[in-house]
Write a protein that holds these residues in place. Structure first.
Motif, PDB file in Angstrom:
ATOM      1  N   TRP A  56      29.770  16.619 -18.949  1.00 55.42           N
ATOM      2  CA  TRP A  56      31.221  16.671 -19.161  1.00 55.42           C
ATOM      3  C   TRP A  56      31.836  17.906 -18.505  1.00 55.42           C
ATOM      4  N   HIS A  57      31.079  18.984 -18.428  1.00 54.77           N
ATOM      5  CA  HIS A  57      31.545  20.137 -17.641  1.00 54.77           C
ATOM      6  C   HIS A  57      31.690  19.732 -16.187  1.00 54.77           C
ATOM      7  N   GLN A  58      30.709  18.987 -15.682  1.00 54.92           N
ATOM      8  CA  GLN A  58      30.746  18.550 -14.290  1.00 54.92           C
ATOM      9  C   GLN A  58      31.950  17.651 -14.021  1.00 54.92           C
ATOM     10  N   LEU A  59      32.248  16.765 -14.969  1.00 53.00           N
ATOM     11  CA  LEU A  59      33.433  15.910 -14.811  1.00 53.00           C
ATOM     12  C   LEU A  59      34.690  16.766 -14.649  1.00 53.00           C
ATOM     13  N   LEU A  60      34.833  17.764 -15.509  1.00 53.50           N
ATOM     14  CA  LEU A  60      36.014  18.629 -15.474  1.00 53.50           C
ATOM     15  C   LEU A  60      36.087  19.397 -14.157  1.00 53.50           C
ATOM     16  N   LYS A 106      19.018  23.758 -20.832  1.00 51.26           N
ATOM     17  CA  LYS A 106      19.631  25.001 -21.304  1.00 51.26           C
ATOM     18  C   LYS A 106      20.237  25.776 -20.137  1.00 51.26           C
ATOM     19  N   ASP A 107      19.507  25.864 -19.054  1.00 51.40           N
ATOM     20  CA  ASP A 107      19.980  26.579 -17.869  1.00 51.40           C
ATOM     21  C   ASP A 107      21.210  25.892 -17.267  1.00 51.40           C
ATOM     22  N   LEU A 108      21.151  24.572 -17.142  1.00 53.25           N
ATOM     23  CA  LEU A 108      22.278  23.819 -16.576  1.00 53.25           C
ATOM     24  C   LEU A 108      23.549  24.016 -17.389  1.00 53.25           C
ATOM     25  N   SER A 112      26.957  25.794 -16.234  1.00 54.49           N
ATOM     26  CA  SER A 112      28.179  24.983 -16.144  1.00 54.49           C
ATOM     27  C   SER A 112      29.254  25.517 -17.087  1.00 54.49           C
ATOM     28  N   HIS A 113      28.846  26.024 -18.246  1.00 56.82           N
ATOM     29  CA  HIS A 113      29.824  26.652 -19.150  1.00 56.82           C
ATOM     30  C   HIS A 113      30.495  27.831 -18.438  1.00 56.82           C
ATOM     31  N   SER A 149      36.638  19.355 -23.089  1.00 60.32           N
ATOM     32  CA  SER A 149      35.359  19.535 -22.395  1.00 60.32           C
ATOM     33  C   SER A 149      34.614  20.798 -22.829  1.00 60.32           C
ATOM     34  N   THR A 150      35.273  21.649 -23.606  1.00 62.12           N
ATOM     35  CA  THR A 150      34.630  22.897 -24.033  1.00 62.12           C
ATOM     36  C   THR A 150      34.649  23.009 -25.562  1.00 62.12           C
TER      37      THR A 150
END
Length: 171
Positions: A56-60, A106-108, A112-113, A149-150
């Protein structure tokens, strides 16, 4: 906490809730972090929850990049998905990451955050929270998508992990 209504609250709540989520996960033993949830159909473990957030981070990020930077009108949800069918998209995300290790998830999501926070920070309060400030946000605001998204999504993840903790205690 109420839903953020300005940039400062969005950034603060997103950071606070992300830290709360990661702390909650860190409190689990490695075995508990890997354990299958006993209550879920789609997101079956901590990795699945983190991957869901990452996607969902990627979508944003992709949506902002396409519309704001590339000036290429693009809907938030990729084709063929709509707000009526996004559940199927979530299942697709889940399926795509069944071999992703927890450490990678976890890393991804951490990266992305951080990337989402940079995106949010570049916009003014007005650009984020004025409805229809950008024509590509439809009838709502960019900030509403960012909150979803956050901070709001982190609330969802925290509830899942807490439910997992309670389930483990009752075993």
């Amino acid at each position: 906490m109420s839903r953020p209504q300005n940039k400062a609250a969005l950034l603060q709540q997103s950071e606070f809730k992300f830290k709360k989520l990661t702390t909650l996960i860190d409190q689990l033993t490695p075995e508990q972090q890997q354990a299958t949830f006993l209550f879920e159909d789609r997101d079956r473990n901590v990795r699945d929850v983190l991957i869901h957030l990452y996607e969902w981070h990627q979508l944003l990020i992709k949506w902002i990049n396409a519309n704001f930077y590339d000036h290429r009108p693009t809907p938030f949800l990729p084709k063929p998905y709509t707000w009526k069918t996004y559940g199927t998209m979530n299942v697709t995300f889940w399926q795509q990451h069944q071999t992703t290790p927890l450490t990678e998830a976890k890393d991804l999501v951490t990266k992305s955050h951080a990337a989402v926070m940079v995106e949010i920070d570049q916009f003014s309060n007005e650009a984020l929270f004025t409805k229809q400030f950008f024509d590509w946000t439809g009838t709502t605001s960019l900030g509403s998508y960012c909150v979803s998204s956050t901070a709001s999504h982190y609330d969802w993840a925290i509830k899942k992990i807490r439910k997992h903790q309670r389930t483990l205690k009752n075993m």
